[in-house]
Enzyme design. Sequence first.
Site, mmCIF file in Angstrom:
data_model
loop_
_atom_site.group_PDB
_atom_site.id
_atom_site.type_symbol
_atom_site.label_atom_id
_atom_site.label_comp_id
_atom_site.label_asym_id
_atom_site.label_seq_id
_atom_site.Cartn_x
_atom_site.Cartn_y
_atom_site.Cartn_z
ATOM 1 N N ALA A 15 49.694 45.729 30.160
ATOM 2 C CA ALA A 15 50.352 46.173 28.929
ATOM 3 C C ALA A 15 51.494 45.219 28.578
ATOM 4 O O ALA A 15 51.648 44.806 27.421
ATOM 5 C CB ALA A 15 50.865 47.603 29.090
ATOM 6 N N GLU A 34 60.206 41.462 35.070
ATOM 7 C CA GLU A 34 59.412 42.165 36.093
ATOM 8 C C GLU A 34 60.299 42.358 37.308
ATOM 9 O O GLU A 34 60.915 41.414 37.796
ATOM 10 C CB GLU A 34 58.177 41.322 36.451
ATOM 11 N N ALA A 47 39.539 47.059 39.320
ATOM 12 C CA ALA A 47 38.281 46.431 39.708
ATOM 13 C C ALA A 47 37.098 46.871 38.868
ATOM 14 O O ALA A 47 36.075 46.204 38.838
ATOM 15 C CB ALA A 47 37.997 46.733 41.174
ATOM 16 N N HIS A 243 41.887 58.851 42.975
ATOM 17 C CA HIS A 243 40.653 58.062 42.893
ATOM 18 C C HIS A 243 39.786 58.517 44.057
ATOM 19 O O HIS A 243 40.250 58.587 45.183
ATOM 20 C CB HIS A 243 40.960 56.570 43.004
ATOM 21 N N THR A 255 35.913 50.169 44.269
ATOM 22 C CA THR A 255 35.700 50.410 42.841
ATOM 23 C C THR A 255 34.510 51.319 42.553
ATOM 24 O O THR A 255 33.484 51.283 43.242
ATOM 25 C CB THR A 255 35.540 49.088 42.067
ATOM 26 N N GLU A 256 34.693 52.087 41.505
ATOM 27 C CA GLU A 256 33.669 53.002 41.014
ATOM 28 C C GLU A 256 32.381 52.263 40.659
ATOM 29 O O GLU A 256 31.298 52.848 40.632
ATOM 30 C CB GLU A 256 34.259 53.619 39.745
ATOM 31 N N ARG A 259 29.370 52.705 42.895
ATOM 32 C CA ARG A 259 28.498 53.840 42.566
ATOM 33 C C ARG A 259 27.743 53.575 41.270
ATOM 34 O O ARG A 259 26.548 53.833 41.168
ATOM 35 C CB ARG A 259 29.330 55.128 42.448
ATOM 36 N N ARG A 280 36.450 61.414 37.890
ATOM 37 C CA ARG A 280 37.182 61.202 39.135
ATOM 38 C C ARG A 280 37.740 62.502 39.719
ATOM 39 O O ARG A 280 37.783 62.660 40.939
ATOM 40 C CB ARG A 280 38.322 60.223 38.888
ATOM 41 N N LYS A 309 32.258 41.923 44.217
ATOM 42 C CA LYS A 309 33.401 42.602 44.836
ATOM 43 C C LYS A 309 33.040 43.197 46.209
ATOM 44 O O LYS A 309 33.884 43.308 47.101
ATOM 45 C CB LYS A 309 33.845 43.709 43.872
ATOM 46 N N HIS A 382 45.937 57.666 42.404
ATOM 47 C CA HIS A 382 45.498 56.445 41.736
ATOM 48 C C HIS A 382 46.156 56.193 40.396
ATOM 49 O O HIS A 382 46.522 55.072 40.075
ATOM 50 C CB HIS A 382 43.989 56.524 41.548
ATOM 51 N N HIS A 383 46.275 57.228 39.602
ATOM 52 C CA HIS A 383 46.753 56.995 38.233
ATOM 53 C C HIS A 383 47.552 58.201 37.768
ATOM 54 O O HIS A 383 47.193 59.332 38.049
ATOM 55 C CB HIS A 383 45.550 56.784 37.307
ATOM 56 N N GLU A 412 50.398 52.578 31.331
ATOM 57 C CA GLU A 412 50.445 53.777 32.177
ATOM 58 C C GLU A 412 51.781 54.509 32.088
ATOM 59 O O GLU A 412 51.857 55.697 32.418
ATOM 60 C CB GLU A 412 50.130 53.391 33.632
ATOM 61 N N ARG A 422 41.845 60.410 33.522
ATOM 62 C CA ARG A 422 41.445 59.147 32.909
ATOM 63 C C ARG A 422 40.068 58.718 33.398
ATOM 64 O O ARG A 422 39.779 58.783 34.589
ATOM 65 C CB ARG A 422 42.451 58.047 33.260
ATOM 66 N N ILE A 428 42.269 49.468 31.566
ATOM 67 C CA ILE A 428 42.399 48.096 31.051
ATOM 68 C C ILE A 428 42.300 48.131 29.519
ATOM 69 O O ILE A 428 43.033 47.433 28.808
ATOM 70 C CB ILE A 428 41.324 47.176 31.666
HETATM 71 P P1 ADP Z 1 50.154 48.762 33.064
HETATM 72 O O1 ADP Z 1 48.816 48.909 33.718
HETATM 73 O O2 ADP Z 1 50.531 49.906 32.233
HETATM 74 O O3 ADP Z 1 50.351 47.438 32.426
HETATM 75 P P2 ADP Z 1 51.209 47.999 35.665
HETATM 76 O O4 ADP Z 1 51.422 48.929 36.772
HETATM 77 O O5 ADP Z 1 50.065 47.071 35.736
HETATM 78 O O6 ADP Z 1 51.177 48.851 34.306
HETATM 79 O O7 ADP Z 1 52.494 47.091 35.471
HETATM 80 C C1 ADP Z 1 53.791 47.605 35.358
HETATM 81 C C2 ADP Z 1 54.766 46.605 35.943
HETATM 82 O O8 ADP Z 1 56.083 46.982 35.581
HETATM 83 C C3 ADP Z 1 54.706 46.511 37.451
HETATM 84 O O9 ADP Z 1 54.511 45.183 37.835
HETATM 85 C C4 ADP Z 1 56.077 47.060 37.884
HETATM 86 O O10 ADP Z 1 56.556 46.455 39.061
HETATM 87 C C5 ADP Z 1 56.943 46.733 36.682
HETATM 88 N N1 ADP Z 1 58.142 47.576 36.537
HETATM 89 C C6 ADP Z 1 58.242 48.898 36.751
HETATM 90 N N2 ADP Z 1 59.490 49.359 36.499
HETATM 91 C C7 ADP Z 1 60.214 48.281 36.114
HETATM 92 C C8 ADP Z 1 61.574 48.061 35.717
HETATM 93 N N3 ADP Z 1 62.449 49.083 35.658
HETATM 94 N N4 ADP Z 1 61.969 46.806 35.406
HETATM 95 C C9 ADP Z 1 61.089 45.768 35.455
HETATM 96 N N5 ADP Z 1 59.805 45.895 35.810
HETATM 97 C C10 ADP Z 1 59.348 47.118 36.139
#
Ligand code: ADP
Length: 449
Positions: A15, A34, A47, A243, A255-256, A259, A280, A309, A382-383, A412, A422, A428
């Site tokens: 995202a 990040e 996956a 999951h 991964t699903e 199956r 799930r 995989k 998982h989610h 998410e 979900r 994705i």
């Molecule tokens: P999505 O699938 O929604 O893109 P992800 O879990 O793949 O979400 O990615 C979210 C990212 O945001 C992770 O890498 C996580 O470490 C990071 N993250 C979470 N909280 C914070 C924060 N407060 N500041 C910076 N990064 C963050």
Amino acid sequence: PRDTVDVVVVGSGGAGFSAAVSAHDHGAKVILIEKEPVIGGNAKLAAGGMNAAWTDQQKAKGIKDSVESMYKDTMKGGRDLNEPALVEVLTSHSKGSVDWLTEMGADLNDVGRMGGASANRSHRPTGGAGVGAHVIQVLYDNAVKRDVDMRMNTRGIEILKDDKGNVKGLLVKGMYKGYYWIKADAVILATGGFAKNNDRVAKLDPKLKGFISTNQPGATGDGIDVAANAGAAMTDLQYIQAHPTLSVKGGVMVTEAVRGNGAILVNREGKRFVNEITTRDKASAAILNQTGKSAFLIFDDSVRKSLSKIDKYIGLGVVPSADSLVKLGEKTGIDGKNLTEAVARYNSLLKSGKDTDFGRPNLPRALNEGNYYAIEVTPGVHHTMGGVKIDSKAEIMNAKQQVIPGLYGAGEVTGGVHGANRLGGNAISDIVTFGRMAGENAAAYSKKN
Ligand code: ADP
């Protein structure tokens, strides 16, 4: 100055990267932060595939599908608790998101089946390699090409607003620089879910106390607190997904698609007990009802060859194999005689074209080629379906259903898209579509302010 931009994106999953690339391409100067030392979040681990309807890739394979069918499946999978306007966005933009990634260099040409889907619509790289890692790589390469300012080890702490309540920036904490402000007209929260934070999970759903999780360490949900402090409303936080198939020995998610490509699930007694590609929530509940609260994925070399995989799991040493089902039983503690019968029965159902035992809708291939394999699996957290409330423009809303000006959310960290459950392959799709939308709308908003 370095720390003044149009749009700050928080989080480097699918995202966040989609938002950053899209905001940039709509004319915004962007910083992406990040908190972890590595990029990719959980998205990198995905996956299964990317669900999309009526794509060129499907057409090339003669697969019939429609946006309406994807919409219906998504609502049904979410027990009709999804926000319809968000599902509308998810499904109607899904093809556009596949095209967007493809134009940037992604290979999403392999199309397979995932649980709860009434057509093959889960897009992934040729050969079935991990879709998440591939999508993250493509997005990362494109962010680098655009010279997006990316800062790892940098945590988003607090949203800064002016006295009218408009977003003006973000307080961050850099591992080396300490606290500092990034000034921006818009902030996009793309911080992912909280499946790795078992305290938070168990408070919302006590049944999941002590469960292991498939998620990366950063999936703690602190982005939800950042949003809440800025006045964001929350929705559906109680819906947390297990999951169904986490490898008991390896602790990794299987991964699903294993199956989807033809594996069956049996219990220790060597018997099938569920439609393997149900949703799930149902598959997880069924596995927890079996002796030892685990089950076994059983497949042969033809399934193995269909999904690269699987060789990764074999490489982890968690997949016993044998040249007969009786021997496989001896190695794993599954009743070999029953297992042999269960597989023969499955193959005969497949020949008849209908699973009259459990109603499995896709029967891709018989299990009778070469070596047989078993992976012991149990559900893991998982989610997290719930999160901040957004509208169909990815704007974050407060408890009065008003937009918080300049604050966007995608992926998410948001709630509503998936309802109570979900579907595999919809994450994705969600993160790319809503990430793109958040980026585009935040860029447009920042130009007006
Ligand atoms: P999505 O699938 O929604 O893109 P992800 O879990 O793949 O979400 O990615 C979210 C990212 O945001 C992770 O890498 C996580 O470490 C990071 N993250 C979470 N909280 C914070 C924060 N407060 N500041 C910076 N990064 C963050």
